[in-house]
Design an enzyme around this catalytic site. Structure first.
Site, short mmCIF file in Angstrom:
data_model
loop_
_atom_site.label_atom_id
_atom_site.label_comp_id
_atom_site.label_asym_id
_atom_site.label_seq_id
_atom_site.Cartn_x
_atom_site.Cartn_y
_atom_site.Cartn_z
N SER A 1 2.95 -1.97 10.87
CA SER A 1 4.66 -2.10 10.81
C SER A 1 5.21 -3.45 10.60
O SER A 1 6.02 -3.75 11.05
CB SER A 1 4.83 -1.55 12.02
OG SER A 1 4.47 -0.46 12.47
N GLY B 1 2.02 2.44 10.73
CA GLY B 1 2.90 3.72 10.77
C GLY B 1 3.56 3.84 12.05
O GLY B 1 4.09 4.91 12.10
N GLY C 1 2.53 -0.96 4.35
CA GLY C 1 2.62 0.40 4.17
C GLY C 1 4.08 0.69 4.01
O GLY C 1 4.79 0.65 3.00
N GLY C 2 4.78 1.52 4.87
CA GLY C 2 6.04 2.07 4.78
C GLY C 2 6.94 1.16 4.22
O GLY C 2 7.97 1.65 3.44
N GLU D 1 -5.80 -4.87 10.79
CA GLU D 1 -4.60 -3.81 10.94
C GLU D 1 -4.90 -2.94 12.04
O GLU D 1 -5.89 -2.23 12.04
CB GLU D 1 -4.81 -2.71 9.78
CG GLU D 1 -4.46 -3.50 8.19
CD GLU D 1 -3.77 -2.49 7.45
OE1 GLU D 1 -2.86 -2.73 6.96
OE2 GLU D 1 -4.35 -1.36 7.21
N ASN E 1 0.99 -1.16 0.08
CA ASN E 1 0.04 -0.01 -0.10
C ASN E 1 0.93 1.35 0.05
O ASN E 1 1.42 1.53 1.12
CB ASN E 1 -0.77 0.02 1.14
CG ASN E 1 -1.76 1.07 1.19
OD1 ASN E 1 -1.95 2.00 0.34
ND2 ASN E 1 -2.32 1.54 2.54
N TRP E 2 0.90 1.99 -1.17
CA TRP E 2 2.09 2.82 -1.22
C TRP E 2 1.15 4.23 -0.70
O TRP E 2 1.97 5.13 -0.77
CB TRP E 2 2.31 3.24 -2.87
CG TRP E 2 3.27 2.27 -3.40
CD1 TRP E 2 3.85 1.28 -2.48
CD2 TRP E 2 3.71 1.91 -4.63
NE1 TRP E 2 4.66 0.39 -3.27
CE2 TRP E 2 4.73 0.99 -4.60
CE3 TRP E 2 3.59 2.65 -5.83
CZ2 TRP E 2 5.19 0.40 -5.84
CZ3 TRP E 2 3.97 1.97 -7.02
CH2 TRP E 2 5.08 1.03 -6.87
N LYS E 3 0.32 4.35 -0.45
CA LYS E 3 -0.70 5.33 0.14
C LYS E 3 -0.61 6.69 -0.81
O LYS E 3 -0.35 6.52 -2.09
CB LYS E 3 0.03 5.74 1.49
CG LYS E 3 -0.19 4.61 2.39
CD LYS E 3 -0.18 4.98 3.85
CE LYS E 3 0.06 3.68 4.79
NZ LYS E 3 0.02 3.88 6.19
N GLU F 1 -7.04 4.93 7.75
CA GLU F 1 -6.77 6.19 7.14
C GLU F 1 -8.27 6.92 6.78
O GLU F 1 -8.58 7.92 6.87
CB GLU F 1 -5.53 6.33 6.54
CG GLU F 1 -4.28 6.22 7.32
CD GLU F 1 -3.08 5.66 6.46
OE1 GLU F 1 -3.24 5.99 5.22
OE2 GLU F 1 -2.28 5.13 7.03
N HIS G 1 -9.55 1.21 4.76
CA HIS G 1 -8.56 1.64 5.45
C HIS G 1 -8.64 2.33 6.70
O HIS G 1 -9.34 3.43 6.72
CB HIS G 1 -7.36 2.14 4.48
CG HIS G 1 -6.05 2.21 5.21
ND1 HIS G 1 -5.45 2.83 5.93
CD2 HIS G 1 -5.07 1.13 5.00
CE1 HIS G 1 -4.26 2.65 6.26
NE2 HIS G 1 -3.92 1.50 5.64
C1 PEP Z 1 -0.91 0.13 5.92
O1 PEP Z 1 -0.96 1.45 5.69
O2 PEP Z 1 -1.86 -0.29 5.74
C2 PEP Z 1 0.28 -0.13 6.96
C3 PEP Z 1 0.00 -1.29 7.57
O3 PEP Z 1 1.06 0.63 7.24
P1 PEP Z 1 2.40 0.35 7.63
O4 PEP Z 1 2.95 -0.93 7.09
O5 PEP Z 1 3.50 1.61 7.39
O6 PEP Z 1 2.28 0.43 9.43
#
Ligand code: PEP
Length: 254
Positions: free
Chosen positions: A214, A174, A235-236, A168, A9-11, A98, A96
């Site tokens: 994470s 994040g 994500g990150g 999640e 997930n590049w956001k 966010e 999500h």
């Molecule tokens: C996400 O945005 O779905 C996520 C899990 O981010 P991260 O891996 O950065 O925690």
């Protein structure tokens, strides 16, 4: 046997040029992708570029980060499932945290999107998860049950089987602080139990449940070796092609 599914997930990141470079490096580092499904979820503006860069790469699909439930019309700024299918997009991330927190999405809205996605043969990746406050109050199962039943209401067993769920925990997204493999496994087992109640044993056994929050190369293997964890939503760490390749490799190892 559920095939593991790892999604990036590049956001709101990655220009077209960066996306192209990512795919080149990732394909080189990852080697053959067997027994695992990989999904790259770029911003809308890089979807076509990622498709082009992937070419005929096997077992890699492209997803979108959101969509609207209406089929077409005067909805400025929105995108429909049909428009995504027109780009050969396979998956769409819905609900999500966010989007729930920053854009006010409710389970009812997520549900409308999930049903519209299925109607267009777009496969939803539906995110659910508790906040730290809800966890501290002992409400994890209550929250997961409400989100799951609300977001997936009205789906047939077949549609449920074609839905991916991403557990999640909001406090792990994040933050660099992942759920322990035991915490994640407990939540995943509860999600599968709830799916059994919502549908039947076969359906519950077939639905893939990703963990997100994470995930990094260092913790991916242990998380994904848990019996009910069928992959990761990253994500990150998915912005770095080498890290993401390592996470994909970790999914192949038992
Ligand atoms: C996400 O945005 O779905 C996520 C899990 O981010 P991260 O891996 O950065 O925690």
């Amino acid at each position: 046997m559920r095939k593991k599914i790892i999604a990036a997930n590049w956001k709101m990141n990655m220009t077209q040029a960066e996306s192209e470079r990512f795919v080149e490096t990732f394909l080189r580092d990852c080697g053959e992708i067997i027994d695992v499904e990989v999904v790259i979820v770029p911003p809308f503006t890089s979807i076509a570029k990622v498709m082009e860069a992937l070419g005929r790469a096997q077992n890699i699909k492209v997803g979108a980060q959101n969509m609207y439930w209406e089929k077409s019309g005067a909805f400025t700024g929105e995108i429909s499932a049909a428009l995504l299918r027109d780009l050969f997009v396979h998956y769409v991330v819905l609900g999500h945290s966010e989007r729930r927190t920053l854009f006010g999405e409710t389970d009812e809205m997520v549900n409308r999107k999930v049903r519209a996605a299925h109607e267009a043969t777009l496969r939803p990746i539906v995110c659910i998860g508790e906040t730290l406050e809800q966890r501290d109050k002992g409400n994890v199962e209550k929250i997961l049950s409400i989100q799951l039943r609300g977001s997936l209401a009205g789906l047939t067993p077949k549609e449920l089987q074609e839905t991916v769920i991403a557990y999640e925990p909001v406090w792990a997204i994040g933050t660099g602080r992942n759920a322990t493999p035991q915490q994640a496994q407990e939540a995943h087992a509860f999600i599968r139990k709830t799916l059994r109640e919502m549908a039947d044993d076969t359906t519950a056994e077939r639905v893939r449940i990703q963990y997100g929050g994470s995930v990094k190369p260092e913790n991916a293997r242990e998380l994904m070796s848990q019996s009910d964890i069928d992959g990761a939503l990253v994500g990150g760490a998915s912005l770095d092609p080498r890290s993401f390749a390592q996470i994909v490799k970790a999914a192949r190892e038992k």
